[in-house]
Structure formats: structure tokens, C-alpha cells
Design an enzyme around this catalytic site. Structure first.
Site, PDB file in Angstrom:
ATOM      1  N   GLU A  54       0.846  -1.279  -0.029  1.00  0.00           N
ATOM      2  CA  GLU A  54       0.071  -0.098   0.108  1.00  0.00           C
ATOM      3  C   GLU A  54       0.831   1.058  -0.015  1.00  0.00           C
ATOM      4  OE1 GLU A  54      -3.376   2.188   2.792  1.00  0.00           O
ATOM      5  OE2 GLU A  54      -2.466   0.552   3.419  1.00  0.00           O
ATOM      6  N   ASP A  65      -5.504   9.507   9.282  1.00  0.00           N
ATOM      7  CA  ASP A  65      -4.101   9.008   9.763  1.00  0.00           C
ATOM      8  C   ASP A  65      -3.697   9.656  11.058  1.00  0.00           C
ATOM      9  OD1 ASP A  65      -3.620   7.608   7.230  1.00  0.00           O
ATOM     10  OD2 ASP A  65      -3.397   9.428   6.489  1.00  0.00           O
TER      11      ASP A  65
END
EC number: 4.2.1.20
Length: 267
Positions: A54, A65
């Protein structure tokens, strides 16, 4: 653009084949453009036994995040990383595992759905994760990814109603990305006990592989997460090492330890 122009390794067939052979899947992460040699980490991961990789596209407002991946994104942006620059680097890289881009919808919309997906495919990227685009607004991007032969991988949250989880399982392509908990990404001391139960619930709805992510930080976490799921995604723990100076070989050793733990327990 049609499927014949796509390059790279297709996500769905590779992961399904390995899952069906009894392998627990391992997908490590790197932020695109975080260092001058960032594509060397892709190769190190692949050599260490990653089943796919990824790649996060740097973005100034990464909502899901946590601090580590945010720091990596800020470093990449400070270095001048752009969507087109990261994809140009990927076009030049040669990695024999599926490549998956994780990004936020703002970057997709700015490029245009069809143009963005075509650029992914031309760079050898065959999977896309856009975690901030709700199911109700997916249709246009679904069409664009299908036309480019890119798997649109959907993220399932433990808070989702059963009907919503069934829809995510039905519409996802490549694999289903299961969150361990309703948290941002980041290293964790331990996984929530509910993560395995959530993965098992998703697997009841999905023929695709179900991979757990968010907080998988150690080989022990990987083993625990893969008990009910088909595999794991590891991001922040690897990026913390990279930000602290880990070389591609050292990050590859981290992935190799994760791979060895999964293989030792699950064969």
C-alpha cells in the site's frame, strides 16, 4: 481507457489465490515520496514476503491518519512530492507484487475520476483506497476504476450497521479493509479484543479476502489479527522506523519478521 492498457500485478486474483492456498496475507505500507529512495522500500517489502504494498499519496489534511503517517506525509510534501511525481516514480519501479494507492478524495476529484484512475493503471497501480468517500457517493469512482482495471478497495468500520457492512463487502474489489477499531492509524500497545470478532463478521458477508489494519504494530499483533481475518495491513510501525532512519534493508527485515511470524503459526 480499457483493461488492456493496465500494467502491474492485479490485486484481486493474486490475493485470492494466495489466501485460497492457505497463506495469511501481509500488506505493508509506505508513504510515496517520503525519501529520495522510497521505491527501494517497495522492493525490500516484496523481497521480504509482502503479498501487496500500500502506497499513501501525501496529503495536507489526512483525516484518518495518526501522528506517524501524518509526519511521513508532511515530510514527503516538504520534499516536493506530488501525485504525478509519485506515480512517475512507480512507473520506473519494478515490483512483482500488487500495488495499491491510498489517498483522499480531494486528490482524486482534483485530477478527475477517469484521469486519476488511468494514471494509476499506467503506473502499475491496480488497487485504490479512498477512505473518506462514502458509499452513497461511490458510483462515479466505481465506474472509473472498473474502466481502468483498478480494484476499488472499501474500508469497513466496526461501527457500521449490518446492512452497511454487507454492502461494503458486496461492492469492494480486491479485498475488504477492516478497521480494528474506530481510531486513526498508529502504533498500538495491543489490539482491541473486538477486532477478531469484527473480522469474522465481515468474512461471513465477503468472498473477498478480509484484511485487518489500524494499529497492527508487531509480529504478535499480526498473528492475532490474522486469526480471524485473512491477513493484515501494517503501516505506522513501518513508517516510524523509516522516519527514525531505517534503511530499506532494515524495513525489509521488519516485514520479514512479520511474514515469519504469520508463516510459523499458520503455515
Amino acid at each position: 481507457m480499457n483493461a488492456t492498457t493496465a500494467t502491474g500485478v492485479a490485486v484481486g486474483p493474486r490475493l485470492r489465490e494466495r489466501r485460497d492456498a492457505g497463506r495469511k496475507l501481509l500488506v505493508p505500507y509506505v508513504t510515496g515520496g517520503v525519501s529520495a529512495d522510497w521505491t527501494d522500500y517497495l522492493r525490500a517489502y516484496a523481497d521480504a514476503g509482502a503479498d501487496a504494498v500500500e502506497i499513501g499519496l501525501p496529503f495536507s489534511e489526512p483525516m484518518i491518519d495518526g501522528p506517524t503517517v501524518q509526519e511521513a506525509s508532511e515530510r514527503a510534501l516538504h520534499r516536493g512530492a506530488t501525485v504525478r511525481g509519485v506515480l512517475a516514480d512507480l512507473r520506473a519501479a519494478r515490483v512483482d507484487v500488487p500495488l495499491i494507492v491510498m489517498t483522499y478524495y480531494h486528490l482524486v476529484a482534483r485530477e478527475g475520476h477517469a484521469e486519476f484512475c488511468a494514471a494509476l493503471a499506467e503506473a502499475g497501480v491496480r488497487g485504490l483506497i479512498v477512505p473518506d468517500l462514502p458509499l452513497e457517493e461511490l458510483a462515479e469512482l466505481e465506474q472509473a476504476t472498473a474502466a481502468a482495471d483498478v480494484d476499488l478497495i472499501l474500508v469497513a468500520a466496526p461501527s457500521g450497521a449490518p446492512s452497511r457492512l454487507r454492502e461494503i463487502a458486496a461492492r469492494s474489489r480486491g479485498f475488504v479493509y477492516a478497521m480494528t477499531a474506530m481510531v486513526t492509524t498508529g502504533e498500538r500497545a495491543e489490539l482491541p479484543a473486538s477486532a477478531a470478532e469484527f473480522a469474522a463478521r465481515l468474512k461471513a458477508h465477503a468472498d473477498l479476502p478480509v484484511l485487518l489494519g489500524f494499529g497492527i504494530s508487531t509480529p504478535e499483533h499480526a498473528v492475532a489479527g490474522a486469526r480471524a481475518a485473512d491477513g493484515v495491513v501494517v503501516a505506522s510501525a513501518l513508517m516510524r522506523g523509516l522516519l527514525d532512519g531505517a534503511t530499506p534493508a532494515e524495513s525489509g527485515a521488519q516485514v520479514r519478521a512479520l511474514r515469519a511470524a504469520l508463516d510459523e503459526v499458520y503455515g
